[in-house]
Design an enzyme around this catalytic site. Structure first.
Site, mmCIF file in Angstrom:
data_model
loop_
_atom_site.group_PDB
_atom_site.id
_atom_site.type_symbol
_atom_site.label_atom_id
_atom_site.label_comp_id
_atom_site.label_asym_id
_atom_site.label_seq_id
_atom_site.Cartn_x
_atom_site.Cartn_y
_atom_site.Cartn_z
ATOM 1 N N GLN A 135 0.821 -1.208 0.000
ATOM 2 C CA GLN A 135 0.000 0.000 0.000
ATOM 3 C C GLN A 135 0.855 1.258 0.000
ATOM 4 O O GLN A 135 0.513 2.247 -0.644
ATOM 5 C CB GLN A 135 -0.960 0.016 1.198
ATOM 6 C CG GLN A 135 -2.045 -1.039 1.098
ATOM 7 C CD GLN A 135 -2.712 -1.060 -0.265
ATOM 8 O OE1 GLN A 135 -3.370 -0.102 -0.652
ATOM 9 N NE2 GLN A 135 -2.532 -2.143 -1.017
ATOM 10 N N HIS A 172 1.760 2.980 -3.282
ATOM 11 C CA HIS A 172 0.745 3.671 -4.084
ATOM 12 C C HIS A 172 1.003 5.158 -4.191
ATOM 13 O O HIS A 172 0.765 5.772 -5.220
ATOM 14 C CB HIS A 172 -0.639 3.497 -3.451
ATOM 15 C CG HIS A 172 -1.394 2.322 -3.966
ATOM 16 N ND1 HIS A 172 -1.777 2.209 -5.281
ATOM 17 C CD2 HIS A 172 -1.858 1.209 -3.363
ATOM 18 C CE1 HIS A 172 -2.433 1.070 -5.456
ATOM 19 N NE2 HIS A 172 -2.487 0.444 -4.310
ATOM 20 N N GLU A 217 -9.182 1.361 5.418
ATOM 21 C CA GLU A 217 -9.679 0.913 4.114
ATOM 22 C C GLU A 217 -9.467 -0.599 3.965
ATOM 23 O O GLU A 217 -10.382 -1.336 3.631
ATOM 24 C CB GLU A 217 -8.921 1.663 3.010
ATOM 25 C CG GLU A 217 -9.344 1.293 1.609
ATOM 26 C CD GLU A 217 -8.405 1.868 0.548
ATOM 27 O OE1 GLU A 217 -7.276 2.284 0.904
ATOM 28 O OE2 GLU A 217 -8.791 1.886 -0.627
ATOM 29 N N HIS A 218 -8.230 -1.035 4.186
ATOM 30 C CA HIS A 218 -7.900 -2.463 4.123
ATOM 31 C C HIS A 218 -7.438 -2.930 5.491
ATOM 32 O O HIS A 218 -6.630 -2.269 6.131
ATOM 33 C CB HIS A 218 -6.741 -2.727 3.149
ATOM 34 C CG HIS A 218 -6.983 -2.225 1.762
ATOM 35 N ND1 HIS A 218 -6.376 -1.091 1.267
ATOM 36 C CD2 HIS A 218 -7.749 -2.717 0.759
ATOM 37 C CE1 HIS A 218 -6.766 -0.901 0.016
ATOM 38 N NE2 HIS A 218 -7.599 -1.871 -0.322
ATOM 39 N N ASP A 249 -7.289 -6.656 -4.505
ATOM 40 C CA ASP A 249 -7.125 -5.553 -5.454
ATOM 41 C C ASP A 249 -7.409 -5.992 -6.883
ATOM 42 O O ASP A 249 -7.900 -5.214 -7.700
ATOM 43 C CB ASP A 249 -5.684 -5.021 -5.421
ATOM 44 C CG ASP A 249 -5.418 -4.148 -4.220
ATOM 45 O OD1 ASP A 249 -6.390 -3.715 -3.580
ATOM 46 O OD2 ASP A 249 -4.227 -3.901 -3.920
ATOM 47 N N HIS A 281 -52.269 19.884 3.443
ATOM 48 C CA HIS A 281 -52.074 18.439 3.508
ATOM 49 C C HIS A 281 -53.327 17.754 4.067
ATOM 50 O O HIS A 281 -53.774 16.731 3.543
ATOM 51 C CB HIS A 281 -50.877 18.097 4.403
ATOM 52 C CG HIS A 281 -49.539 18.361 3.776
ATOM 53 N ND1 HIS A 281 -49.157 19.596 3.329
ATOM 54 C CD2 HIS A 281 -48.502 17.517 3.502
ATOM 55 C CE1 HIS A 281 -47.921 19.517 2.826
ATOM 56 N NE2 HIS A 281 -47.511 18.261 2.918
#
Lengths: 424, 424
Positions: B251, B254, B319-320, B353, B412
């Site tokens: 990761q 990235h 996230e992971h 992934d 109404h």
């Protein structure tokens, strides 16, 4: 109301209310100040704008009970019955995850968990909206949210309306704050000494509330930014003009930006409805608002065929759609885009606003093309789960490594390849 | 990597990337210009920023086929197998609505319909991301979306990468455009002569793309604004340090803003992983990026108990999440907040992934507290349906009218009361 022949390119879109630069600056100042100074900032703004000097920001259990008792008993029972209906409808939306078994003992899963904490903003001002409390809180409860917070601006005497307190009482919500405006959104998003932060904020509000929600979006979740209400009625010659007119006005009375549209295959009905709207308008307590809405955004379209009329509805993608035609259920099947669909003359739209059980928080401004009314899914989130056995890994690691290298991500390839060596 | 004793208040939050005023002005100019001038504006910006003179903005079927053929046959097969896995996993997410029958012939319903049209932005630049095509398109196809559009910036020779075209070929996507940047988002949101507008835009992109998506949000739907990637590894003494290090680096490579965190109950593992990260870093092609990420946002926390460690994970809401512990499946049950969960040493995160079938578009920056990875629900919307019979109406109209009047909405109340009179 103006009667026009249906043509391409009709729209109920109104410009998104984005506020002006000055309003945005006010909101940003409030957000920053509450984030930095917590309760003190909340108190200062509450005193400044709501005009009452807060003792306790939190409503006591005794206050909730007193409000519930003060409400007319019949109304309390009506609210309770509405809450039960809403719960029954939303319980059908409960979901479980799944597990997908693969070869060699591997599996994939989806886990569904409720949000930990959500905050509901209930607008104040002259009116009280107990129905908003029901519509926002019940789906969160059905989803399994453990902490549900309500915030609403107090009157100048430091009280919340009995109806709002009664709704909280019926639902068993115990964490209620007398805070409104952007400072309430800030407190919910960032937390203060008194109020712990929540994960999602829902509920409508004025322009300051809407701007504040837009600003905190991303740090917490928000529901949609609600636009002015709208109704489209799809009717043929079997509909009653006075009922159509009454339903159009029921939305028009909300707001001068509200939008009420009739699409009909009957010229006669078109003329009758136009006359009825005029007649009924003159006796409506909120005549001025309703008239502005009808004059600016009201329209009657006459279509040559029912299929043209249905296509017009799909182009409009209205928040509320009533179908007052022969074979109304079959016609409804052809509608692709509408927030809430009301079939037949006994399903007048306010039936859903208050009581039937469906949610009244619905997508406005043609966003029904891609958005849904508030529902249980708004209060849960899904996690994916991967379990690969050694055998599945061994079979697929070379493929995964190749795909990673194609994207130039050598570290990804190596991570997958790092497994399986003898290491002891 | 720094090793610290686990304490309260840990966080993987990084400031949201909101761009600067200058970038926002550029984006607004592009959006306005494309909205006003359509294709001409798109062509002008494409020439200016992507450096190629567009002939046809749309990729021909022949180009798609040529790209698919040009890709290595093994890679094509790998991509195809990944697509099949992704489809199988996402097909479990298909839903139908429901109908809830009430007394006296009345019923409530929920109707589920697919979005009409969605657009996927695929980033360009030096790398190609065929996996993004699979992850965004397959859930939309499973949902039943009829029109799926891909846009991606072309290289300077006016071509899209073979991998991206191959992915489109595998999935049968035929509407592909060589357009990138904010002009692509504008074209998708507003439509041009060549490109009809879509209802939802998904896919990651650079800061201009992200800002453009934020600006058009509300007029069309968007997926999340993706932040830099992150991974948390929860491990005990049974984990292998080299595997943990490789996964953290997968990761970290990235993005220099990416975040890689180990939470472990084993001091020994902590030390071994720190050493392994250093060792593996020095041989990684993207060493510089990965090192910046590890130095700035990498961390190793040593927890006293597994239950402290799990609570830390719930605070991070990564996230992971990889779980490399004894009884990993039982530990996973205690995790409330994570985008994707990877259980056991053979479920290295890149497995998800690229290949396993779960989606790799996952909530970043702790938004897993309230958000989910991309899934079929992102491409459908729900309409509520109300059908009240005369009898149900008669029974409940007085209650509904009372509730409406409590909120000051006389129109109404009158709409509901307008029914049922003898009118002929």
């Amino acid at each position: 109301m103006k009667i026009t022949k249906l043509a391409k390119g009709i729209s109920l879109k109104r410009p998104l209310e984005r506020g002006n630069e000055e309003q945005l600056q006010v909101v940003r100042e409030v957000l920053d100040s509450v984030r930095a100074n917590g309760d003190i900032a909340v108190r200062t703004y509450t005193e400044k704008w709501d005009g009452f000097v807060p003792g306790n920001l939190r409503v006591t259990q005794a206050e909730i009970e007193a409000g519930a008792k003060a409400l007319d008993a019949q109304l309390y029972a009506d609210l309770k019955e509405a809450a039960d209906n809403i719960r029954l409808y939303h319980e059908q939306q409960k979901r479980t995850g799944y597990r997908l078994d693969l070869a060699n003992g591997s599996w994939l899963g989806q886990r569904i968990t409720a949000l930990d904490a959500v905050g509901l903003y209930v607008p104040g001002g002259t009116a009280a909206y107990p129905s908003s409390v029901l519509m926002n809180v019940v789906p969160a409860q059905v989803a399994g949210v453990e902490r549900i917070v309500i915030t609403s601006p107090a009157n100048r005497d430091g009280k919340l309306p009995d109806g709002v307190l009664a709704a909280a009482h019926i639902l068993g919500v115990q964490e209620v704050y007398k805070i409104g405006g952007a400072q309430a959104i800030a407190a919910l998003a960032y937390g203060t000494e008194t109020i712990a932060a929540v994960d999602k904020i829902t509920g409508p509000g004025n322009i300051f509330v809407a701007l504040a929600k837009r600003e905190v979006f991303g740090e917490v979740a928000i529901d949609m930014i609600a636009g002015p209400s709208e109704i489209a009625v799809l009717a043929d010659e079997t509909a009653y003009a006075d009922e159509v007119a009454a339903d159009l006005l029921s939305q028009a009375e909300h707001d001068r930006m509200a939008c009420a549209i009739l699409v009909t295959t009957s010229e006669k009905l078109a003329e009758q409805v136009a006359a009825e709207v005029e007649k009924q308008l003159s006796t409506l307590p909120r005549e001025e608002l309703a008239r502005a809405s009808i004059d600016n955004f009201g329209a009657i379209y006459v279509a040559e065929t029912m299929s043209d009329a249905v296509e017009a509805i799909n182009t409009l993608a209205p928040e509320h759609l009533e179908i007052l035609t022969k074979n109304a259920e079959a016609v409804a099947e052809q509608v692709r885009h509408a927030g809430g669909i009301f079939i037949g003359r006994y399903s007048s739209e306010p039936v859903g606003d208050y009581f039937a059980g469906t949610n009244h928080v619905l997508p406005t401004n043609s966003t029904a093309r891609f958005a849904s009314g508030l529902n249980v899914d708004d209060f849960i989130k899904k996690s994916s789960v991967v379990y690969y056995s050694e055998k599945t890994w061994a079979e697929n690691a070379p493929k995964i490594a190749r795909l990673a290298r194609m994207e130039g991500l050598e570290g990804h390839a190596r991570a997958v390849e790092s497994r399986g060596w003898e290491k002891e």
